[in-house]
Design a protein around this motif. Structure first.
Motif, PDB file in Angstrom:
ATOM      1  N   GLY A   1       3.354  10.013  -7.799  1.00  0.00           N
ATOM      2  CA  GLY A   1       4.293  10.459  -8.815  1.00  0.00           C
ATOM      3  C   GLY A   1       3.706  10.496 -10.211  1.00  0.00           C
ATOM      4  O   GLY A   1       4.425  10.760 -11.181  1.00  0.00           O
ATOM      5  N   GLY A   2       2.409  10.216 -10.327  1.00  0.00           N
ATOM      6  CA  GLY A   2       1.743  10.283 -11.622  1.00  0.00           C
ATOM      7  C   GLY A   2       1.990   9.093 -12.520  1.00  0.00           C
ATOM      8  O   GLY A   2       1.751   9.157 -13.728  1.00  0.00           O
ATOM      9  N   ARG A   3       2.423   7.979 -11.938  1.00  0.00           N
ATOM     10  CA  ARG A   3       2.655   6.765 -12.721  1.00  0.00           C
ATOM     11  C   ARG A   3       1.615   5.702 -12.386  1.00  0.00           C
ATOM     12  O   ARG A   3       0.893   5.801 -11.383  1.00  0.00           O
ATOM     13  CB  ARG A   3       4.051   6.199 -12.445  1.00  0.00           C
ATOM     14  CG  ARG A   3       5.192   7.097 -12.888  1.00  0.00           C
ATOM     15  CD  ARG A   3       6.524   6.495 -12.486  1.00  0.00           C
ATOM     16  NE  ARG A   3       7.630   7.401 -12.749  1.00  0.00           N
ATOM     17  CZ  ARG A   3       8.614   7.164 -13.606  1.00  0.00           C
ATOM     18  NH1 ARG A   3       8.620   6.039 -14.297  1.00  0.00           N
ATOM     19  NH2 ARG A   3       9.587   8.027 -13.768  1.00  0.00           N
ATOM     20  N   LEU A   4       1.587   4.677 -13.219  1.00  0.00           N
ATOM     21  CA  LEU A   4       0.673   3.560 -13.018  1.00  0.00           C
ATOM     22  C   LEU A   4       1.437   2.417 -12.359  1.00  0.00           C
ATOM     23  O   LEU A   4       2.444   1.949 -12.888  1.00  0.00           O
ATOM     24  CB  LEU A   4       0.117   3.115 -14.369  1.00  0.00           C
ATOM     25  CG  LEU A   4      -1.094   2.183 -14.374  1.00  0.00           C
ATOM     26  CD1 LEU A   4      -2.320   2.896 -13.824  1.00  0.00           C
ATOM     27  CD2 LEU A   4      -1.369   1.703 -15.802  1.00  0.00           C
ATOM     28  N   PRO A   5       0.996   1.945 -11.176  1.00  0.00           N
ATOM     29  CA  PRO A   5       1.704   0.843 -10.518  1.00  0.00           C
ATOM     30  C   PRO A   5       1.276  -0.519 -11.060  1.00  0.00           C
ATOM     31  O   PRO A   5       0.086  -0.780 -11.251  1.00  0.00           O
ATOM     32  CB  PRO A   5       1.299   0.999  -9.052  1.00  0.00           C
ATOM     33  CG  PRO A   5      -0.047   1.651  -9.095  1.00  0.00           C
ATOM     34  CD  PRO A   5      -0.081   2.503 -10.334  1.00  0.00           C
ATOM     35  N   LEU A   6       2.263  -1.387 -11.280  1.00  0.00           N
ATOM     36  CA  LEU A   6       2.012  -2.775 -11.673  1.00  0.00           C
ATOM     37  C   LEU A   6       2.409  -3.689 -10.519  1.00  0.00           C
ATOM     38  O   LEU A   6       3.394  -3.443  -9.818  1.00  0.00           O
ATOM     39  CB  LEU A   6       2.846  -3.163 -12.897  1.00  0.00           C
ATOM     40  CG  LEU A   6       2.501  -2.537 -14.234  1.00  0.00           C
ATOM     41  CD1 LEU A   6       3.377  -3.144 -15.318  1.00  0.00           C
ATOM     42  CD2 LEU A   6       1.035  -2.727 -14.569  1.00  0.00           C
ATOM     43  N   PHE A   7       1.641  -4.761 -10.358  1.00  0.00           N
ATOM     44  CA  PHE A   7       1.911  -5.774  -9.329  1.00  0.00           C
ATOM     45  C   PHE A   7       1.836  -7.119 -10.034  1.00  0.00           C
ATOM     46  O   PHE A   7       0.798  -7.467 -10.591  1.00  0.00           O
ATOM     47  CB  PHE A   7       0.865  -5.664  -8.221  1.00  0.00           C
ATOM     48  CG  PHE A   7       1.085  -6.588  -7.056  1.00  0.00           C
ATOM     49  CD1 PHE A   7       1.730  -6.156  -5.912  1.00  0.00           C
ATOM     50  CD2 PHE A   7       0.627  -7.904  -7.087  1.00  0.00           C
ATOM     51  CE1 PHE A   7       1.916  -6.997  -4.815  1.00  0.00           C
ATOM     52  CE2 PHE A   7       0.811  -8.756  -6.008  1.00  0.00           C
ATOM     53  CZ  PHE A   7       1.461  -8.293  -4.871  1.00  0.00           C
TER      54      PHE A   7
ATOM     55  N   SER B   1       0.829  -1.199   0.000  1.00  0.00           N
ATOM     56  CA  SER B   1       0.000   0.000   0.000  1.00  0.00           C
ATOM     57  C   SER B   1       0.870   1.257   0.000  1.00  0.00           C
ATOM     58  O   SER B   1       0.613   2.212  -0.751  1.00  0.00           O
ATOM     59  CB  SER B   1      -0.921   0.001   1.219  1.00  0.00           C
ATOM     60  OG  SER B   1      -1.666   1.200   1.302  1.00  0.00           O
ATOM     61  N   ARG B   2       1.913   1.256   0.820  1.00  0.00           N
ATOM     62  CA  ARG B   2       2.780   2.438   0.898  1.00  0.00           C
ATOM     63  C   ARG B   2       3.499   2.688  -0.415  1.00  0.00           C
ATOM     64  O   ARG B   2       3.606   3.834  -0.876  1.00  0.00           O
ATOM     65  CB  ARG B   2       3.799   2.248   2.034  1.00  0.00           C
ATOM     66  CG  ARG B   2       4.699   3.450   2.269  1.00  0.00           C
ATOM     67  CD  ARG B   2       3.894   4.663   2.687  1.00  0.00           C
ATOM     68  NE  ARG B   2       4.726   5.849   2.761  1.00  0.00           N
ATOM     69  CZ  ARG B   2       5.052   6.615   1.713  1.00  0.00           C
ATOM     70  NH1 ARG B   2       4.603   6.309   0.495  1.00  0.00           N
ATOM     71  NH2 ARG B   2       5.815   7.676   1.871  1.00  0.00           N
ATOM     72  N   ALA B   3       4.010   1.628  -1.043  1.00  0.00           N
ATOM     73  CA  ALA B   3       4.695   1.785  -2.327  1.00  0.00           C
ATOM     74  C   ALA B   3       3.723   2.198  -3.422  1.00  0.00           C
ATOM     75  O   ALA B   3       4.044   3.025  -4.286  1.00  0.00           O
ATOM     76  CB  ALA B   3       5.400   0.476  -2.692  1.00  0.00           C
ATOM     77  N   THR B   4       2.522   1.635  -3.404  1.00  0.00           N
ATOM     78  CA  THR B   4       1.512   1.976  -4.408  1.00  0.00           C
ATOM     79  C   THR B   4       1.147   3.452  -4.316  1.00  0.00           C
ATOM     80  O   THR B   4       1.035   4.151  -5.335  1.00  0.00           O
ATOM     81  CB  THR B   4       0.252   1.117  -4.211  1.00  0.00           C
ATOM     82  OG1 THR B   4       0.596  -0.260  -4.339  1.00  0.00           O
ATOM     83  CG2 THR B   4      -0.817   1.469  -5.238  1.00  0.00           C
ATOM     84  N   ARG B   5       0.981   3.943  -3.102  1.00  0.00           N
ATOM     85  CA  ARG B   5       0.659   5.356  -2.914  1.00  0.00           C
ATOM     86  C   ARG B   5       1.765   6.244  -3.497  1.00  0.00           C
ATOM     87  O   ARG B   5       1.495   7.275  -4.118  1.00  0.00           O
ATOM     88  CB  ARG B   5       0.460   5.662  -1.433  1.00  0.00           C
ATOM     89  CG  ARG B   5      -0.005   7.087  -1.167  1.00  0.00           C
ATOM     90  CD  ARG B   5       0.036   7.407   0.318  1.00  0.00           C
ATOM     91  NE  ARG B   5      -0.955   6.660   1.072  1.00  0.00           N
ATOM     92  CZ  ARG B   5      -2.227   7.027   1.174  1.00  0.00           C
ATOM     93  NH1 ARG B   5      -2.657   8.108   0.552  1.00  0.00           N
ATOM     94  NH2 ARG B   5      -3.063   6.293   1.890  1.00  0.00           N
ATOM     95  N   ALA B   6       3.022   5.839  -3.302  1.00  0.00           N
ATOM     96  CA  ALA B   6       4.144   6.621  -3.821  1.00  0.00           C
ATOM     97  C   ALA B   6       4.135   6.658  -5.351  1.00  0.00           C
ATOM     98  O   ALA B   6       4.386   7.706  -5.959  1.00  0.00           O
ATOM     99  CB  ALA B   6       5.457   6.042  -3.312  1.00  0.00           C
ATOM    100  N   VAL B   7       3.843   5.519  -5.977  1.00  0.00           N
ATOM    101  CA  VAL B   7       3.803   5.476  -7.445  1.00  0.00           C
ATOM    102  C   VAL B   7       2.682   6.374  -7.976  1.00  0.00           C
ATOM    103  O   VAL B   7       2.883   7.172  -8.899  1.00  0.00           O
ATOM    104  CB  VAL B   7       3.611   4.030  -7.941  1.00  0.00           C
ATOM    105  CG1 VAL B   7       3.418   4.002  -9.459  1.00  0.00           C
ATOM    106  CG2 VAL B   7       4.799   3.166  -7.554  1.00  0.00           C
TER     107      VAL B   7
END
Length: 266
Positions: free
Chosen positions: A228-234, A219-225
C-alpha cells in the motif's frame, strides 16, 4: 542502481519519514531528533488525541532514535506533563539520550511517573519499548507451512465476536490463523498516517508459540502495508526477545527506543 544502493536509499527515506511522523506526534521539530542532547516538550490534555479518544493523558513519553552509521549522534525528545517537567528535566540534564534506557535510569523514570499518580500505566517492564521498521528492499518474507493457514478477516462475513473485535481495533486489515474455528494468532494493521502503519501481532495459544506462527502472520501484514506504499512499524517491549527475533527474521530494523507512561485524563 545496485541492490546495496537501493537498500541505502530506502533506509534514508524511511528514517526521514519516521522522523517527521514522530516529530508531529511529540510536538517537536524533526531536527530535534537529529541533533545531540534532549528536547523537552510540554504534554497537554487539550488537543491530545489519546485524551480525547481513550480518556488517557500522557505523563511521560521519551523517544531516543538509534544512532546511524556515518551520521552525527542523534538526540532524544521528552514529552512531559507539567507536574513532572521540573523533575524530569533535572534528571535528563545529567543523562545523555543514549543512557536513558539503562536499568538505573529506567527505575528513576518509573519512580518519577508513579510518584504523580497510582493509576500510572503500563507496568514498568512494558514501559520501555523498541520501535522497528521494515522497507521493501529489506523485507524478508516468511516462507513456510503456515502460509496456507492464514486468512484475512472479512467484516461482512465474520460472525465470531473475538474476530469482530479485532477488526474494530485494526481498521486497516487483520490476518489470522484459526484452530477449530478460534483465532490462535493474528496480525492487525492500524494506519497512523498517510505514510506509516502499525503492525500488532499476538499468538494467544501457548501451545502454538515458538512454531513460526507470529512470523507468518506478521509477514503477511507487513507485505500488505508495503504494497500500500506505507512504512510498517513493529513495536514490542524491550524485554520481549521472542518478538525481537520475529521482527529481525523479517528484516525489521530498529528505529528508536521509547519510554511511555500514561494516566487517566483529568
Amino acid at each position: 542502481m545496485g541492490p546495496h544502493d537501493r537498500v541505502v536509499m530506502d533506509d534514508e527515506r524511511a528514517l526521514h519519514t519516521l522522523d517527521v511522523h514522530f516529530a508531529m506526534a511529540l510536538g517537536c521539530s524533526e531536527a530535534d531528533l537529529r541533533r545531540p542532547g534532549w528536547t523537552i516538550v510540554n504534554a497537554r490534555d487539550e488537543g491530545d488525541p489519546m485524551a480525547l479518544l481513550f480518556g488517557r493523558r500522557t505523563l511521560l513519553s521519551l523517544l531516543v532514535p538509534c544512532s546511524v552509521d556515518g551520521l552525527p549522534e542523534r538526540g532524544g525528545v521528552a514529552r512531559v506533563a507539567p507536574e513532572l517537567r521540573e523533575r524530569v528535566a533535572e534528571l535528563l540534564r545529567e543523562l545523555p539520550p543514549g543512557a536513558a534506557c539503562q536499568p538505573d535510569a529506567l527505575l528513576l523514570l518509573d519512580s518519577l511517573a508513579r510518584h504523580v499518580t497510582a493509576e500510572c500505566a503500563p507496568a514498568s517492564h512494558e514501559a520501555h519499548t523498541h520501535i522497528r521498521y521494515a522497507t521493501a528492499s529489506g523485507f524478508t518474507p516468511y516462507v513456510g507451512p503456515w502460509l496456507d493457514w492464514i486468512e484475512p478477516l472479512d467484516e461482512s462475513a465474520e460472525l465470531e465476536t473475538g474476530a469482530l473485535n479485532l477488526l474494530a481495533q485494526h481498521g486497516a486489515g487483520v490476518w489470522v490463523v484459526r484452530s477449530q474455528g478460534a483465532v490462535i494468532s493474528f496480525a492487525g494493521i492500524r494506519a497512523l498516517s498517510p505514510h506509516v502503519s502499525d503492525v500488532t501481532v499476538r499468538t494467544d495459544a501457548t501451545a502454538y508459540r515458538g512454531h513460526g506462527l507470529a512470523r507468518a502472520v506478521t509477514s503477511r501484514a507487513t507485505r500488505a502495508v508495503l504494497s500500500g506504499g506505507r512504512l510498517p512499524l513493529f513495536r514490542h517491549a524491550a524485554s520481549q526477545t521472542d518478538a525481537a527475533h520475529v521482527a529481525e527474521s523479517l528484516g525489521y530494523r530498529r528505529y528508536a527506543d521509547a519510554i511511555e507512561y500514561v494516566a487517566p485524563a483529568r
